[in-house]
Structure formats: C-alpha cells, structure tokens
Design an enzyme around this catalytic site. Sequence first.
Site, PDB file in Angstrom:
ATOM      1  N   GLU A 455      38.608  50.894  37.272  1.00  0.00           N
ATOM      2  CA  GLU A 455      39.631  50.409  38.210  1.00  0.00           C
ATOM      3  C   GLU A 455      40.690  51.458  38.513  1.00  0.00           C
ATOM      4  OE1 GLU A 455      37.678  46.777  36.707  1.00  0.00           O
ATOM      5  OE2 GLU A 455      38.475  48.578  35.712  1.00  0.00           O
ATOM      6  N   ASP A 481      43.538  40.479  35.792  1.00  0.00           N
ATOM      7  CA  ASP A 481      43.913  41.100  34.523  1.00  0.00           C
ATOM      8  C   ASP A 481      43.564  42.588  34.511  1.00  0.00           C
ATOM      9  OD1 ASP A 481      44.072  38.369  32.537  1.00  0.00           O
ATOM     10  OD2 ASP A 481      42.823  38.259  34.310  1.00  0.00           O
ATOM     11  N   PHE A 482      42.593  42.973  35.321  1.00  0.00           N
ATOM     12  CA  PHE A 482      42.169  44.372  35.350  1.00  0.00           C
ATOM     13  C   PHE A 482      43.216  45.272  35.988  1.00  0.00           C
ATOM     14  CE2 PHE A 482      37.433  42.922  35.604  1.00  0.00           C
ATOM     15  CZ  PHE A 482      37.583  42.293  34.377  1.00  0.00           C
ATOM     16  N   HIS A 525      40.921  37.317  31.401  1.00  0.00           N
ATOM     17  CA  HIS A 525      40.349  37.120  32.736  1.00  0.00           C
ATOM     18  C   HIS A 525      41.011  35.962  33.481  1.00  0.00           C
ATOM     19  CE1 HIS A 525      37.186  39.665  31.118  1.00  0.00           C
ATOM     20  NE2 HIS A 525      36.542  39.657  32.266  1.00  0.00           N
TER      21      HIS A 525
END
Length: 730
Positions: A455, A481-482, A525
């Site tokens: 990411e 969340d990433f 997540h």
Amino acid sequence: MTTHHPLKPAAPWRELRTTAADWDAAGPALLGTMLTALHLIRAFEEKVLELAGQGLVHGPAHSSIGQEGGAVGSILPLRVGDQINGSHRGHHQFLAKALGYVAPHGLDPRAGMAAEVQALMRRTLAEILGLAEGFCKGRGGSMHLRWADAGALGTNAIVGGGVPMAAGAAWAHRRDGTGDVAVTYFGDGAVNIGSVLETMNLAAAWNLPLCFFVENNGYAVSTRVDEATREQRLSSRGPAFGIPSWRVDGMDPLAVHLAMREALEVMRSGGGPTLIEAEVYRYFHQNGPAPGSAFGYRSKEEEAQWRARDPLDRVAREMQARRQIAAAEVAALRTRCTNLMDAVAGELLEAQPGTVPRIRPALWPSPDFRDVGVRGDLSELAGVRTAEQETFTGRLEERKFIDTVADVMHRRMARDERIVVLGEDVHRLKGGTNGATRGLADAFPGRVLGTPISENAFAGLAGGIAMDGRYVPVVEFMYPDFLWVAADQVFNQIAKARHMFGGDGAMPLVLRTKVAMGTGYGSQHSMDPAGIFATSVGWRIVAPSTPFDYVGLMNSALRCQDPVLVLEHVDLYNSKGMAPVDDLDFFIPLGKARVARRGGVMTVLAYGAMLAPTLDAVSRLGVDAEVIDLRSLDRAGLDWETIGASIRKTNSVLVVEQGSIGTSYGTLLGDEIQRRFFDWLDQPVQRVHGGEASPSVSKVLEAAACAGAREIADGLRRTLRDQGVKLAAE
C-alpha cells in the site's frame, strides 16, 4: 552427495570507473558546463550555511557541499521532459535540474552569469529563507523545493517518502510513450526503508522508466552504513529486484555522468528501472555549518581525505591537463559565483552599519496566506449539472449498491481516458474482492492495475501520477485499516503536497475503501477511517448512503482537484436502492448535505451505512426527528447551512456513527457544533458510537464493539429524556 550451483542475478551489477580516454572524449563544452554548475551550486550552498550561521535560516540547512558531483553528473544527461525528485538534502539536485532548464545550451565557465541564472539563485535562496517569492512561496524552505516547469517534482523531508511519488511520474511517462524518465534521489539511510524497497519491486514489475539514485555519503545523520546494513554496497539492492545497477565514485562527476547515460539507454529503450549508487561525502554535519567531526562521529583525518577528492577540483584538474581552461580562469569562475551569491543575498537582506543583517520585511509572505492552497476552491465543479434523487427526471430503477459502483466507474472511464484504477486484485476476481471494478480491466486494458501487496508504494505512486497531472488515479484500499501501512503517503505526502509546495498545484486522486464492521474480520479489517481523515488537512471525504448519491458524489470526486476519500460500507454493497439507468453524468456538490427526513424535536446527523438504521429507529419509535445525511465529512465540506438551519429549529443534536470512540468522527463534529451553535442548543450534543475496543472476530463481541440499531434507539431516547420528553410507548 549434495551439489551446489552458483546463482547469478538476472540483472547486471557493475562498477564504472573513468579512464583518461573518457576525459579526452568528454570535450570542453560538457566539462565546462559541468564545472560551472558545480561552482554555482557550491557557492549557493556556502551562502546558505553563512546565513544559517547568522540565524537567518529558520529551520534546517541541509547542505550538499561535497556531494555536488553526483547531482551535476547525473542530471546533465537528462532532457527537459525528464523529471527528478529528492530528499531533504536536495538543493544540489534541484539547482542542477533547474540550471539545465534556464540554460539548455550549457554554461560557459568564462562567461558572465546570465540573468536567468541569477533569477534562479535568488528565487531558490528566497525559498530557503521562507520568503514569498520562493518557488513554494516560502512554505517549503530548505527541504521542499519544487519547480514543475523545470522537471523538479519536489524534494521531501520524509526519508524515502518521495520515492513512490517518482514512480508515479515514471508510470505516466511510460503510459504516454514519451521516452522521458524519472530519477529519484535518496541517501544511504533511505535505502533500507520499506517504501523504497516496495517501490523498487513495483517499478521492476511494471517496467517503469525510473532511476533509483543512491547518494551513499556514508552516514545517516551520525549512524555509519556498516552499522545499519551488512551489505554496504548499496547498489546490491537493485539486482535483488531484477534492476540493472551501477556503482560509481560520486566524487568523479564524469563517472556519474557516464553511468547515467548507460542507465538512460536502458530506460529510454523500454528496459525498465535502473539503480545508480554514487559514493559521495557531505563535508558538513547533517544540518548547519559545522563539520561532522565537531560532533564526534567522524574524524578530522577522514574528512581531510574526502576533501582531497573534491569534485570541483577533479573536473578543474582534468580540464587544465587538457588545456581546456587555465587555473586563473577557474579562480575567476569561483569569484563570479561567490559574487553572484553575495549579490543575490544582498537583494534579500538589509543591514545598518555595525548590525547583523536581517531579511527585508517586505519580502515575507503575508500571514493571511497561511491557509491558502490547503485545498482548492472547487472551481473545477462550477457549472456542472447537479441532481438530487427527489427531483431527478431521468429513469430510475432498483439496483444493488455495488452494481452502481461498478457502473459509474465504467461510465467515467469510458468518457475520460485519464482515469486509471489501481489496487490489490482490482483486475481479477470479477471486480476485486467485492465486485466494485467489475468489467473494467477487460474494457480498459492498461488502465486497471493490479498491484503487489504494498500500500505504501502504490498509494505514493498514485500520488505521483496525480501530481504529474496527466492522469487521474483511483486507488482502492481493500480495507481502510491498511491506511496505517501507507500513512506516510496518505497523510505526509498526498494530503500535504498541494499546500506545502505553494498551493498552486493539484492532487486529483480518489481513494476508495470500505468499512467492514459486522463481517467478522476482526480488529485489523474493521475500522471507520472518517475520524482519522477528517483531522488530516488536505483530504476531502464523501460517504454515500444510496446508489443514487454514489453516482453524483463519485462524479464530483473524480472531477475534484483535491484528494478525495470515497467511503463505502459492506452493509451497503448488497443493499438495493433507486439508481439511474441511463443518466450517470450528474453531480452532487461536495459539501452539500441532504435532509433525509423532516422533523422538529431533534436533529440527527448520520452518514453512510448508519443512515438507514437511523431512519428505521426514528420511524419505529415515532420520534419527530430531522435526519440529515451528511454525505461530505471533511472539515471544509460540512454543510453548516443545512445543519445550522435544523439546529436552530430543533435546539438538539444527536450524532450517529458506528465506529470506535477512539477514532470517532463525532468528536470533531460535536466540538464544532457546540462552538458554532452553543446559543441554540438546549442540551449538550448527544452521540451514538461504538466502544473503545476495536471490533473482535467473535460475533457477540463485534456486536458489542459497534453501534447498531439498539444503540441508535438508546441515543434517541436519551436525547428526548434530557429534554424532558418521554416516548408515548414508554
């Protein structure tokens, strides 16, 4: 018996050294330009350190004295269309590229300084001093230098942070087939950073014309290379990713020049990325006018040995040996450069006899300029056709939310060839993990890019594409969340770039992500990122709650010149609502809320997937509440006209959101409401939100962590109770 077979990297890795024949072949024009650029940059840096020593540089002064050979040698072979970016120590790279722009036919070491060169030096020094006439209008200072016209994309204070951005520019070059390249400069400290290594992998996988230029000056502040990594030949990183790599003596500008020429042959012919490691040495400490030995991490003997290899002296000696210049002419060049910088500084400073110089007061930016350019003015949306579902005259039919997501992206990509989509698995699985990009990869080959799981790299690459200006990237984060993995690119780079570089540029980027609370995916997540993004100046945020609104808000997001977070929710994906069938070209203005239900006893503010259960609870309990779908959530996008009109009528507010109190969007919203409408409130702002802990995998604990129908009903009752009102049913 076990056998062993030696393995060789797929990409070549070599060390390049110059010979006398190379210097003979270089010729006086190239070497004369090289020598002049080296002296101009040295004189500039010396003036910066002088002013820093007088307390006139507010903030750091990361000089590149000693490292000029790497920048000048590598940038001379570039053409105007090629682009560069660099790190916090980037004055020399910026000036080398800018000199190539203002003096495209070279520099004569015997001639006087052209007006364009003097103007460049003044404007660059003004930026470092924080003055209004600087390239970034004083906002960038020493560490943030950008001049897009010259191909200088911007230097960067986050170590390694600019590397993914350069990959975005390289992607645009490759897509357009221009043959142009990007060069990203960073030091030995950055070579071990995740964003750099992720970008090397991504650039190699996508065959991008990007040169990773490592200035190995031996120290990350005071930490030696051998303390930070076992393999001290930093060019070894390239072959690990299949990238052709060179190692050169950076104190020999011609060696760097020849290595870059070879790298350019690879990149311009479609051979993908390259890497050059130049061994250089900064004569001074990380910051300021003292040598490293003054801080005890280097010896004076080491510094003297490197100073004996000075790149300015090396070029002058080689030219003198070939009778291309005389020693007196080199001395005269040095004098002209230092006199130029004295003159430039004199234009920016004033001093009375016997006093310390000060910056001319008229040259400072106005304090009123503080917030200008944090975001655009949305003039790009002026005159567009807007629509609301209640007044829409086109044909509507019931459609799944997720189908509408795919439909509007297909329409926009068909109408605008600049739009590209990237993210993990977006090109497979019938439209990614949820179907949002269904059919796009087949319909638009080369514009739907499935990325590695990195990411930080692909978010930054998208930021570089957006800053380049030729394409509009749409990034999908599989889960919000990433964003923490990519936090540097999301918040330090993409969000700040427009303002940091002077407010004139644009960052047309859309980031799509979904809230997955209630799906059992657990703590990592399931977050709602609205509260985090709302505190990051620069981002716009939209949260559609219906298929119709998704079309209008996505159209606005794709036209906007600021970065926009489009917040989706898995609970909405399979829900159905009325959606346009043929007309997918209308807009819903950013910053326009919608009154979803009229009422008189309280104002309820909700967004996204919490709108439907809020309306249901209000109806089920028989509460005369006015429910507002916020739609735009960023600080600049809150529709205070609609919110305020409702509060003045109801004198009571309930904010409804699903997520954790720790990252709560309602914290910002409630505080702002009480500041703006305190005199109209009969009670404090009430809130519905989740618990403190992140949602767990357990179905029972997840339900306890997230706000839902029960919490909404409790919030409605609490708000009424504090007004002294009881529900008829109770």
